[in-house]
Each structure stands twice: as structure tokens, then as C-alpha cells.
Write a protein that holds these residues in place. Structure first.
Motif, short mmCIF file in Angstrom:
data_model
loop_
_atom_site.label_atom_id
_atom_site.label_comp_id
_atom_site.label_asym_id
_atom_site.label_seq_id
_atom_site.Cartn_x
_atom_site.Cartn_y
_atom_site.Cartn_z
N ARG A 266 42.74 22.94 5.50
CA ARG A 266 41.90 22.49 4.38
C ARG A 266 40.47 22.22 4.85
NH1 ARG A 266 41.92 17.12 0.71
NH2 ARG A 266 40.64 18.01 -0.92
N ASP A 267 40.33 21.60 6.02
CA ASP A 267 39.00 21.28 6.53
C ASP A 267 38.14 22.52 6.70
OD1 ASP A 267 39.69 18.61 6.61
OD2 ASP A 267 40.05 18.57 8.78
N VAL A 268 38.74 23.63 7.09
CA VAL A 268 37.99 24.87 7.30
C VAL A 268 37.38 25.37 5.99
CG1 VAL A 268 38.23 27.31 7.94
CG2 VAL A 268 39.34 25.55 9.32
N PRO B 19 31.83 23.11 -0.06
CA PRO B 19 31.33 23.97 -1.15
C PRO B 19 30.10 24.77 -0.74
CG PRO B 19 30.73 21.70 -1.55
CD PRO B 19 31.59 21.70 -0.32
N TYR B 20 29.59 24.52 0.47
CA TYR B 20 28.36 25.19 0.92
C TYR B 20 28.63 26.44 1.76
CZ TYR B 20 26.55 20.78 -0.67
OH TYR B 20 26.26 19.70 -1.44
N ILE B 21 29.89 26.80 1.93
CA ILE B 21 30.21 28.01 2.68
C ILE B 21 29.77 29.21 1.86
CG2 ILE B 21 32.04 29.43 3.68
CD1 ILE B 21 33.73 26.86 3.92
N SER B 22 28.83 29.96 2.38
CA SER B 22 28.34 31.12 1.63
C SER B 22 28.62 32.44 2.34
CB SER B 22 26.84 30.98 1.36
OG SER B 22 26.15 30.88 2.59
N ILE C 83 48.93 21.83 -1.93
CA ILE C 83 48.22 22.21 -3.15
C ILE C 83 46.74 21.85 -3.06
CG2 ILE C 83 48.70 20.15 -4.57
CD1 ILE C 83 48.65 23.83 -5.73
N PHE C 84 46.41 20.77 -2.38
CA PHE C 84 45.00 20.43 -2.25
C PHE C 84 44.30 21.39 -1.30
CE2 PHE C 84 46.10 16.78 -4.66
CZ PHE C 84 44.92 16.43 -5.31
N ALA C 85 44.97 21.85 -0.25
CA ALA C 85 44.40 22.89 0.61
C ALA C 85 44.26 24.19 -0.17
CB ALA C 85 45.28 23.08 1.85
N MET C 86 45.24 24.49 -1.00
CA MET C 86 45.18 25.71 -1.81
C MET C 86 44.00 25.67 -2.76
SD MET C 86 49.23 26.19 -2.60
CE MET C 86 49.05 27.60 -3.70
N ASP C 87 43.70 24.52 -3.30
CA ASP C 87 42.56 24.38 -4.20
C ASP C 87 41.27 24.75 -3.47
OD1 ASP C 87 41.35 23.72 -6.71
OD2 ASP C 87 40.77 21.78 -5.88
N ASP C 88 41.10 24.25 -2.24
CA ASP C 88 39.90 24.59 -1.47
C ASP C 88 39.87 26.08 -1.12
OD1 ASP C 88 38.79 22.03 -1.44
OD2 ASP C 88 39.98 21.44 0.30
N ILE C 89 41.01 26.64 -0.74
CA ILE C 89 41.07 28.07 -0.42
C ILE C 89 40.77 28.90 -1.66
CG2 ILE C 89 42.64 29.95 0.23
CD1 ILE C 89 43.91 27.95 2.21
N ARG D 75 37.12 32.56 -4.47
CA ARG D 75 36.29 32.95 -5.62
C ARG D 75 34.85 33.22 -5.19
NH1 ARG D 75 36.85 29.35 -10.67
NH2 ARG D 75 35.61 31.05 -11.47
N ARG D 76 34.33 32.38 -4.31
CA ARG D 76 32.96 32.58 -3.82
C ARG D 76 32.85 33.87 -3.00
NH1 ARG D 76 33.48 27.00 -2.72
NH2 ARG D 76 33.77 27.43 -0.51
N GLN D 77 33.94 34.25 -2.35
CA GLN D 77 33.93 35.44 -1.49
C GLN D 77 34.51 36.68 -2.19
OE1 GLN D 77 32.49 35.51 1.57
NE2 GLN D 77 31.86 33.42 1.07
N ASN D 78 34.83 36.56 -3.46
CA ASN D 78 35.41 37.66 -4.24
C ASN D 78 36.71 38.19 -3.63
OD1 ASN D 78 33.39 37.75 -6.29
ND2 ASN D 78 32.04 38.70 -4.80
N ILE D 79 37.57 37.26 -3.23
CA ILE D 79 38.88 37.60 -2.70
C ILE D 79 39.91 37.30 -3.78
CG2 ILE D 79 40.61 37.12 -0.92
CD1 ILE D 79 38.24 36.16 0.86
N LYS D 80 40.65 38.29 -4.18
CA LYS D 80 41.66 38.13 -5.23
C LYS D 80 42.95 37.58 -4.64
CE LYS D 80 43.34 39.78 -9.38
NZ LYS D 80 43.43 38.71 -10.32
#
Length: 101
Positions: free
Chosen positions: A9-11, A15-18, A51-57, A62-67
Motif C-alpha cells: 500500500r505504501d508504494v 496521489p502525486y505519483i505521475s 481492500i485499502f491497498a487495493m483502493d490505492d492500487i 487509473r492514473r497510469q491507464n492500467i485496466k
């Protein structure tokens, strides 16, 4: 298991990972693994942290356009409500599977 899931989750939690931090395939594999932990674990803490790690992933993907495949999570949600899980978990699942309004 908290430390392992917490490390994942930490990885992904910023929200600033671009830029990509891992390959799309690794993101998908982590998603599948955490989905299995979430759905099949009888230990509440494992479900909660998964589930909280899944939320971050999911937000990262979504930011990386990974389906990511949401099918298993959607099936889980159809079978669960406030009578058989917590509101926190339901809200997190709903944030992932419900389309933006």
C-alpha cells in the motif's frame, strides 16, 4: 500479513505519483493477489488492509491507464451488505467498483 500488505500500500498510496513505478503486469498481479486475500481470508484485518491497498492500487492504475479486472470484486459486493461486513469495507469496495458520478 499487515506488514506485507502495508508495504504494498505504501508504494502506491501517494496521489502525486505521475510516472510508472512498476510494470503494468506487476500491478495486475498484485491486484489479483490482493483480491484473493480480500475475498477468501477469514481474518478481518487481512480483508481490511487488502481492500485499502487495493483502493490505492486502483487509483494508481487509473492514473497510469492500467485496466484492472473488477469482476470478482463486483460479485463479492453483490453478496455483501451492512449485515455481513463493515461499512468501511463496503465504502471502499463501492469507491472502486462504482463509476464516477
Amino acid at each position: 500479513m499487515y506488514e506485507l500488505i502495508g508495504s504494498i500500500r505504501d508504494v502506491f498510496s501517494s496521489p502525486y505519483i505521475s510516472t510508472p513505478i512498476v510494470s503494468p503486469n506487476l500491478v495486475k498481479e498484485l491486484w489479483i493477489l490482493l483480491t484473493k486475500i480480500f475475498i477468501h481470508s477469514d481474518i478481518y484485518d487481512n480483508k481490511f488492509f487488502a481492500i485499502f491497498a487495493m483502493d490505492d492500487i486502483y487509483l494508481y492504475s487509473r492514473r497510469q491507464n492500467i485496466k484492472l479486472c473488477l469482476k470478482d470484486l463486483e460479485k463479492w459486493r453483490e453478496k455483501h451488505n451492512k449485515n455481513n461486513t463493515t461499512e468501511e469495507i463496503l465504502e471502499c469496495v463501492d469507491d472502486i467498483i462504482l463509476p464516477d458520478v
